[in-house]
Design a protein around this motif. Structure first.
Motif, PDB file in Angstrom:
ATOM      1  N   GLU A 299       0.993  -1.055  -0.170  1.00 55.39           N
ATOM      2  CA  GLU A 299      -0.331  -0.304   0.087  1.00 55.39           C
ATOM      3  C   GLU A 299       0.879   1.008   0.040  1.00 55.39           C
ATOM      4  O   GLU A 299       0.225   2.149  -0.665  1.00 55.39           O
ATOM      5  CB  GLU A 299      -1.352  -0.113   1.553  1.00 55.39           C
ATOM      6  N   ILE A 300       2.056   1.248   0.767  1.00 51.77           N
ATOM      7  CA  ILE A 300       3.311   2.352   1.175  1.00 51.77           C
ATOM      8  C   ILE A 300       3.865   3.254  -0.367  1.00 51.77           C
ATOM      9  O   ILE A 300       3.640   3.710  -0.959  1.00 51.77           O
ATOM     10  CB  ILE A 300       4.083   2.139   1.895  1.00 51.77           C
ATOM     11  N   ILE A 301       3.915   1.176  -1.076  1.00 46.25           N
ATOM     12  CA  ILE A 301       4.765   1.621  -2.669  1.00 46.25           C
ATOM     13  C   ILE A 301       3.320   2.576  -3.364  1.00 46.25           C
ATOM     14  O   ILE A 301       3.752   3.228  -4.266  1.00 46.25           O
ATOM     15  CB  ILE A 301       4.865  -0.001  -2.862  1.00 46.25           C
ATOM     16  N   GLY A 302       2.420   1.248  -3.230  1.00 47.83           N
ATOM     17  CA  GLY A 302       1.263   2.049  -4.391  1.00 47.83           C
ATOM     18  C   GLY A 302       1.257   3.391  -3.526  1.00 47.83           C
ATOM     19  O   GLY A 302       0.699   4.796  -4.783  1.00 47.83           O
ATOM     20  N   TRP A 303       1.750   4.268  -3.019  1.00 45.94           N
ATOM     21  CA  TRP A 303       0.535   5.555  -2.321  1.00 45.94           C
ATOM     22  C   TRP A 303       2.250   6.073  -3.438  1.00 45.94           C
ATOM     23  O   TRP A 303       1.317   7.249  -3.713  1.00 45.94           O
ATOM     24  CB  TRP A 303       0.942   5.047  -1.311  1.00 45.94           C
TER      25      TRP A 303
ATOM     26  N   THR B 167      -9.674   5.190   0.753  1.00 48.48           N
ATOM     27  CA  THR B 167     -10.879   5.080   0.396  1.00 48.48           C
ATOM     28  C   THR B 167     -10.647   3.907   0.351  1.00 48.48           C
ATOM     29  O   THR B 167     -10.952   2.167   0.752  1.00 48.48           O
ATOM     30  CB  THR B 167     -11.170   6.001  -0.672  1.00 48.48           C
ATOM     31  N   THR B 168     -10.346   3.700  -0.964  1.00 49.03           N
ATOM     32  CA  THR B 168     -10.474   2.038  -1.992  1.00 49.03           C
ATOM     33  C   THR B 168      -9.154   0.844  -1.771  1.00 49.03           C
ATOM     34  O   THR B 168      -9.028   0.321  -1.868  1.00 49.03           O
ATOM     35  CB  THR B 168     -10.662   1.977  -3.627  1.00 49.03           C
ATOM     36  N   GLY B 169      -7.709   2.396  -1.556  1.00 54.91           N
ATOM     37  CA  GLY B 169      -6.903   1.279  -1.021  1.00 54.91           C
ATOM     38  C   GLY B 169      -5.754   1.247  -2.475  1.00 54.91           C
ATOM     39  O   GLY B 169      -6.369   1.712  -3.770  1.00 54.91           O
ATOM     40  N   THR B 170      -4.657   1.755  -2.298  1.00 53.36           N
ATOM     41  CA  THR B 170      -3.882   2.339  -3.850  1.00 53.36           C
ATOM     42  C   THR B 170      -3.529   1.323  -4.387  1.00 53.36           C
ATOM     43  O   THR B 170      -4.184   1.424  -5.661  1.00 53.36           O
ATOM     44  CB  THR B 170      -2.688   2.786  -2.838  1.00 53.36           C
ATOM     45  N   VAL B 171      -3.479  -0.354  -3.622  1.00 59.48           N
ATOM     46  CA  VAL B 171      -3.284  -1.141  -4.460  1.00 59.48           C
ATOM     47  C   VAL B 171      -4.226  -1.804  -5.671  1.00 59.48           C
ATOM     48  O   VAL B 171      -4.122  -1.821  -7.051  1.00 59.48           O
ATOM     49  CB  VAL B 171      -2.850  -2.433  -4.517  1.00 59.48           C
TER      50      VAL B 171
ATOM     51  N   PHE C 176      -6.852   0.723  -6.278  1.00 61.77           N
ATOM     52  CA  PHE C 176      -6.942   1.294  -7.274  1.00 61.77           C
ATOM     53  C   PHE C 176      -5.953   1.427  -8.630  1.00 61.77           C
ATOM     54  O   PHE C 176      -6.257   1.460 -10.085  1.00 61.77           O
ATOM     55  CB  PHE C 176      -6.402   3.105  -7.109  1.00 61.77           C
ATOM     56  N   LEU C 177      -4.474   0.936  -8.155  1.00 62.16           N
ATOM     57  CA  LEU C 177      -3.127   0.880  -9.276  1.00 62.16           C
ATOM     58  C   LEU C 177      -3.717  -0.081  -9.884  1.00 62.16           C
ATOM     59  O   LEU C 177      -3.481  -0.073 -11.388  1.00 62.16           O
ATOM     60  CB  LEU C 177      -2.418   0.927  -8.520  1.00 62.16           C
ATOM     61  N   SER C 178      -4.731  -0.914  -9.519  1.00 62.00           N
ATOM     62  CA  SER C 178      -4.846  -2.293 -10.559  1.00 62.00           C
ATOM     63  C   SER C 178      -6.409  -1.818 -11.020  1.00 62.00           C
ATOM     64  O   SER C 178      -6.626  -2.243 -12.547  1.00 62.00           O
ATOM     65  CB  SER C 178      -4.937  -3.695  -9.923  1.00 62.00           C
ATOM     66  N   LYS C 179      -7.015  -0.930 -11.485  1.00 66.68           N
ATOM     67  CA  LYS C 179      -7.644  -0.485 -11.918  1.00 66.68           C
ATOM     68  C   LYS C 179      -7.285   0.275 -13.236  1.00 66.68           C
ATOM     69  O   LYS C 179      -7.634   0.056 -14.048  1.00 66.68           O
ATOM     70  CB  LYS C 179      -9.026  -0.390 -11.554  1.00 66.68           C
ATOM     71  N   VAL C 180      -6.585   1.123 -12.867  1.00 70.35           N
ATOM     72  CA  VAL C 180      -5.788   1.830 -14.083  1.00 70.35           C
ATOM     73  C   VAL C 180      -5.245   1.182 -14.343  1.00 70.35           C
ATOM     74  O   VAL C 180      -5.158   1.678 -15.957  1.00 70.35           O
ATOM     75  CB  VAL C 180      -5.233   2.633 -13.035  1.00 70.35           C
ATOM     76  N   ASN C 181      -4.375   0.478 -14.577  1.00 66.77           N
ATOM     77  CA  ASN C 181      -3.230  -0.482 -14.910  1.00 66.77           C
ATOM     78  C   ASN C 181      -4.168  -1.880 -16.098  1.00 66.77           C
ATOM     79  O   ASN C 181      -3.814  -1.621 -17.170  1.00 66.77           O
ATOM     80  CB  ASN C 181      -2.393  -1.139 -14.546  1.00 66.77           C
ATOM     81  N   ALA C 182      -5.123  -2.069 -15.765  1.00 64.87           N
ATOM     82  CA  ALA C 182      -6.054  -2.416 -16.329  1.00 64.87           C
ATOM     83  C   ALA C 182      -6.054  -2.131 -17.472  1.00 64.87           C
ATOM     84  O   ALA C 182      -7.269  -1.124 -17.829  1.00 64.87           O
ATOM     85  CB  ALA C 182      -7.716  -3.367 -15.673  1.00 64.87           C
TER      86      ALA C 182
END
Length: 100
Positions: free
Chosen positions: A10-14, A66-70, A72-78
């Protein structure tokens, strides 16, 4: 142990979320300073870079809470549209290999 690994991801995603607006603000600030190389240009360039930093921190913190960074990133990268393209491309390559 698993909870620590989740926090680390989560911190890396942040950081990944926060760095994008920061780099955009830094780039715009550098462009502004390059065009106006005086004290006012420097002040506004730094101001734009700091605004980019604050926007990045605010966005990353909001997604973290809110949703979590991981997530969010997985939705963005999909990319489901590109996944369909890759599947048809692989089928075409396999059929060409079978013909030869």
């Amino acid at each position: 142990m698993i909870r620590i690994i989740e926090k680390i991801t989560e911190i890396i995603g942040w950081f990944q979320i926060a760095i994008s607006p920061t780099l955009i603000g830094l780039g715009l600030g550098c462009i502004l300073y390059y065009n106006f190389q005086n004290t006012i240009g420097l002040i506004f360039g730094i101001l734009i870079a700091v605004i980019g930093l604050f926007c990045g921190v605010a966005l990353a913190t909001n997604k973290y809470n809110t949703t979590g960074t991981v997530s969010f990133l997985s939705k963005v990268n999909a990319s489901p549209d590109l996944d369909k393209f890759n599947k048809t491309e692989k089928r075409n390559l396999k059929s060409k290999d079978l013909e030869n």
